[in-house]
Design an enzyme around this catalytic site. Structure first.
Site, PDB file in Angstrom:
ATOM      1  CD  GLU A   1      -0.500   3.246   3.282  1.00  0.00           C
ATOM      2  OE1 GLU A   1      -0.305   2.314   4.081  1.00  0.00           O
ATOM      3  OE2 GLU A   1       0.398   4.035   2.928  1.00  0.00           O
TER       4      GLU A   1
ATOM      5  CE  LYS B   1      -2.291  -1.045   3.791  1.00  0.00           C
ATOM      6  NZ  LYS B   1      -2.103  -2.488   3.992  1.00  0.00           N
ATOM      7  CB  THR B   2       3.492   2.510   2.329  1.00  0.00           C
ATOM      8  OG1 THR B   2       2.661   2.363   3.481  1.00  0.00           O
ATOM      9  CG2 THR B   2       4.329   3.765   2.479  1.00  0.00           C
TER      10      THR B   2
END
Length: 365
Positions: free
Chosen positions: A153, A109-110
């Protein structure tokens, strides 16, 4: 008033509200770079959390990291002043943008949110962004843009991503995690299905991931776009540049888009890059900006982050805290031609370590 304003998830939301003209104050327990940023905007910050800090507030936001007996939180809840956990404010802010891109998944995700933000800045699409780690090109985990683009995010932890209102949902993958809350993989998949169903314009998802395909069953009425090794967006001519760093041709339905040379290691980042490219192009970025943004992307904070070298030893920091993440991180390190690789592992949460103990043992062996 923000209780815990220095948190990496709180600071970007404070910056966005400040840019809209809201009058803010905050408190925290530890000095940090983020607090320096907040103070430079003229937002007063009190060190230490005490009941009197909430005086004068008309709304109070608190970080989920607070303990229930935190004196400032106790006073806030007893005050009658509207008091919200951070994810509720994050959701409200997401509804203020016409193109909110929510990037979710158990892994990546990041990195993918950072990649998407970097591409969209390169494409002059001026996004606002909230990222779960620091993006070096911005020097922070958030950004205030002047456009209708908002890159988020979206974390599935205790279903907080269901507070967001995505226009475009990006699903990277789904793997067993946070089972102390979800109990079963099926429940986790159901939450991702809900998130996908909330997207108003499109879902961009990993067509190679079986659990993601399950989550997508029954989703319709919006653009459905896949990425993967043989999907709508796919890589061709993948080759290692050196060690675990890859270059490839990004393709879309038979059409060549651009040639990408990644500066972040591991084959998994080829898929992350395709997801970021798909989300950015859907939002108006051209292929050349995607190439430029990805070629310049050197990683997010604590995502295979090179800390330095000492007496011939290279030190890398990575936030990998799930067996699948450890595997790709260690595999990447092993492919980079080092004489030997040492992994120093700090377990993160008792419940995950307990539930996935056999997988941890296998990967770390």
């Amino acid at each position: 008033h923000f209780i815990g304003i220095g948190g990496s998830g709180m600071c970007p939301l404070a910056e966005i509200l400040h840019s809209w003209g809201y009058e803010l104050s905050g408190s925290d327990n530890n000095e940090s770079d983020t607090l320096d940023r907040i103070r430079k905007l003229g937002i007063p910050v009190t060190m230490g959390q005490r009941a009197e800090n909430i005086k004068g507030a008309e709304m109070i936001v608190y970080t989920a990291a607070l303990l229930k007996d935190n004196p400032e939180l106790v006073a806030a809840k007893a005050s009658g002043i509207p008091t919200f956990e951070r994810s509720k404010l994050f959701g409200a802010i997401s509804r203020m943008y016409k193109n909110c891109i929510g990037i979710c998944g158990t892994h990546g995700k990041t990195t993918t949110t950072s990649m998407t933000t970097q591409i969209m800045i390169t494409a002059k699409l001026d996004p606002s962004a909230v990222i779960g780690g620091k993006l070096p090109m911005m020097g922070s985990s958030g950004r205030v843009g002047k456009s209708e683009n908002f890159v988020c995010e979206a974390c599935e932890f205790v279903d907080t991503f269901l507070d967001l209102s995505p226009d475009v949902a990006v699903i990277l993958n789904i793997d067993e995690d946070h089972l102390d809350y979800f109990k079963t993989l099926d429940n986790l998949i159901k939450s991702f299905h809900k998130f996908a169903s909330m997207a108003t314009k499109a879902v961009i998802y990993n067509g190679d991931d079986a659990n993601t395909l399950k989550a997508m069953e029954g989703i319709s009425g919006k653009d459905l776009i896949t990425f993967g090794m043989a999907e709508d967006y796919y890589p061709e001519n993948i080759a290692p540049v050196h060690g675990a760093y890859y270059e490839f041709d990004a393709m879309h339905k038979g059409e060549f888009l651009c040639h990408i040379k990644l500066r972040v290691p591991g084959l998994h980042n080829v898929l992350n890059a395709l997801a970021a490219l798909a989300a950015s192009m859907y939002s108006g970025a051209d292929a050349e900006s995607c190439r430029g943004g990805l070629d310049a992307f050197s990683g997010a904070h604590r995502r295979f982050e090179l800390l330095g070298k000492y007496k011939g030893v290279t030190f890398v920091d990575d936030y990998a805290h799930h067996p699948a993440e450890l595997k790709v991180t260690i595999d990447a390190a092993m492919e980079m031609g080092y004489h030997s690789v040492w992994a120093v592992f700090q377990p993160f949460t008792y419940s995950r370590t307990y539930m996935l103990m056999d997988d941890f043992a296998k990967v770390l062996s």
